[in-house]
Design an enzyme around this catalytic site. Structure first.
Site, PDB file in Angstrom:
ATOM      1  N   HIS A   1      -6.216  50.009   1.914  1.00 29.83           N
ATOM      2  CA  HIS A   1      -7.818  49.779   1.564  1.00 29.83           C
ATOM      3  C   HIS A   1      -8.269  51.256   1.886  1.00 29.83           C
ATOM      4  O   HIS A   1      -7.779  52.133   2.634  1.00 29.83           O
ATOM      5  CB  HIS A   1      -8.279  48.899   2.877  1.00 29.83           C
ATOM      6  CG  HIS A   1      -7.807  47.492   2.822  1.00 29.83           C
ATOM      7  ND1 HIS A   1      -6.828  47.230   3.599  1.00 29.83           N
ATOM      8  CD2 HIS A   1      -8.319  46.645   1.920  1.00 29.83           C
ATOM      9  CE1 HIS A   1      -6.759  45.847   3.247  1.00 29.83           C
ATOM     10  NE2 HIS A   1      -7.420  45.533   2.376  1.00 29.83           N
TER      11      HIS A   1
ATOM     12  N   ASP B   1      -3.092  53.549   4.149  1.00 32.75           N
ATOM     13  CA  ASP B   1      -3.307  52.305   4.250  1.00 32.75           C
ATOM     14  C   ASP B   1      -3.868  51.594   2.892  1.00 32.75           C
ATOM     15  O   ASP B   1      -4.568  52.320   2.055  1.00 32.75           O
ATOM     16  CB  ASP B   1      -4.490  51.941   5.246  1.00 32.75           C
ATOM     17  CG  ASP B   1      -4.893  50.578   5.204  1.00 32.75           C
ATOM     18  OD1 ASP B   1      -4.411  50.072   6.552  1.00 32.75           O
ATOM     19  OD2 ASP B   1      -5.710  49.878   4.574  1.00 32.75           O
TER      20      ASP B   1
ATOM     21  N   HIS C   1     -12.059  51.866   9.126  1.00 31.66           N
ATOM     22  CA  HIS C   1     -13.178  51.391   8.339  1.00 31.66           C
ATOM     23  C   HIS C   1     -14.452  51.697   9.156  1.00 31.66           C
ATOM     24  O   HIS C   1     -15.541  51.777   8.764  1.00 31.66           O
ATOM     25  CB  HIS C   1     -12.909  49.905   7.974  1.00 31.66           C
ATOM     26  CG  HIS C   1     -11.862  49.639   6.980  1.00 31.66           C
ATOM     27  ND1 HIS C   1     -11.853  50.130   5.545  1.00 31.66           N
ATOM     28  CD2 HIS C   1     -11.080  48.907   6.900  1.00 31.66           C
ATOM     29  CE1 HIS C   1     -11.177  49.713   5.132  1.00 31.66           C
ATOM     30  NE2 HIS C   1     -10.249  48.861   5.715  1.00 31.66           N
TER      31      HIS C   1
HETATM   32 ZN   LIG Z   1      -5.900  48.040   5.135  1.00 28.30          ZN
END
Ligand SMILES: [Zn+2]
Length: 341
Positions: A168, A166, A129
């Site tokens: 996300h 992942d 991220h």
């Molecule tokens: Zn994640």
């Protein structure tokens, strides 16, 4: 016996604990401890362990702005605190992040130097991220983007394929390479879900158009859909891309028991995905490295890692998934504008 692969880690990665500032935070040192305990109980599956070196600040600037690096360091040195509503650091978080990034970079070096064909970084804080100028979503520096950038700028790789499984969206990695044709970034992620980026239609921009493959899936998605997208959309594009290095942002939070998301992969599902990528890398004769991202039931995540590493090391045959789900068909139509699927 030839080693199955190299496992990179460092005890400093256990010292990052967001619970000091936010009790109940899901990113705990126990995540790594559980993985190491599980692998140790299985003789590390024949993998050799290597200590991750710390990244130099100049290495971090391969991807991140000097301003961002300094801001994270200074906040940690001042005792730490909140970066955003999810992301907390303490004094020991900056060294932890240096070792996490350094492990990823050292793994890329070992893979491209031919010291091993397989690598795994059991490090934290995770990275996918983290954007070039911003920490977010538990991530300070983007470990996988740093490894890919180092591979291209200094280690002789021409093209790097990054798969982010992942649950996300790997927004930081996507942003780092959005306008680049030398990194093929592909993410399968639950949507809607944090961080809210990564629609199917976002294929990158400028000279990088087509080199970003975003594959959102709805809550409740199971192994069949994830495998179908990997087998029938992602890997055909990767074959045409002809990478010299394969890197995986390996989060295990798409597991049905994970508390932060609502996909329904089982422990063996990650091994199923790993078999497809393993076979791809073997056929292309390119090295493959994984870097830990999310996964917030430590015991479950540890079992996922063990089964994934066993699959990478050769256990089991890849199984074929159905190609004709509506989601896979829609994704194939979009990605097929850029790649021969
Ligand atoms: Zn994640």
């Amino acid at each position: 016996m030839m080693t199955a692969g190299l496992y990179f880690s460092h005890p400093a990665c256990l010292e990052h604990d967001p619970r000091a500032h936010m009790p109940g935070h899901p990113d705990t040192p126990e995540r790594l401890e559980a993985i190491e305990r599980e692998l140790a109980a299985h003789a590390w599956l024949g993998w050799d362990r290597r200590a991750a070196p710390p990244a130099e600040e100049s290495q971090l600037e391969l991807v991140h702005s000097a301003r961002h690096v300094r801001a994270v360091r200074e906040l940690c040195e001042a005792g730490g605190g909140a970066i955003d509503a999810d992301t907390y650091v303490g004094e020991t978080s900056y060294p932890a992040a240096l070792y996490a990034a350094g492990g990823a970079c050292e793994m890329a070096r070992a893979l491209l130097a031919g010291e091993t064909r397989l690598g795994f970084c059991g490090v934290r804080p995770s990275g996918h991220h983290a954007e070039p100028d911003r920490a977010m979503g538990f991530c300070l520096f983007n470990n996988i983007a740093l490894a890919a950038e180092l591979a291209i700028r200094e280690l002789g790789a021409r093209r790097v394929f990054i798969l982010d499984w992942d649950v996300h969206h790997g927004n930081g990695t996507a942003e780092a390479f959005r306008s680049r044709p030398d990194v093929l970034f592909s993410s399968i992620h639950e949507s809607p879900l944090y961080p809210g980026t990564g629609p199917l239609e976002d294929a990158g921009s400028g000279p990088g158009e087509g080199y970003t493959i975003n594959l959102p899936v709805p809550a409740g998605s199971e192994e069949e859909l994830w495998l179908s997208l990997l087998e029938h959309v992602v890997l055909p594009a990767a074959v045409a891309f002809e990478p010299d290095l394969v890197l995986i942002s390996a989060g295990f939070d798409a597991h049905l028991e994970d508390p932060l998301a609502s996909c329904r992969l089982e422990t063996g599902s990650f091994a199923e995905m790993a078999r497809h990528v393993r076979d791809f890398a073997e056929r292309r004769d390119v090295p493959l490295g994984m870097i830990l991202e999310g996964g917030y039931r430590p015991r479950v995540q540890a079992e996922c890692v063990r089964e994934t590493l066993a699959a990478l090391g050769g256990e089991g045959q890849a199984r074929s998934a159905a190609a004709e789900s509506p989601i896979t068909s829609r994704a194939a139509a979009q990605v097929g504008r850029y790649w021969p699927l």
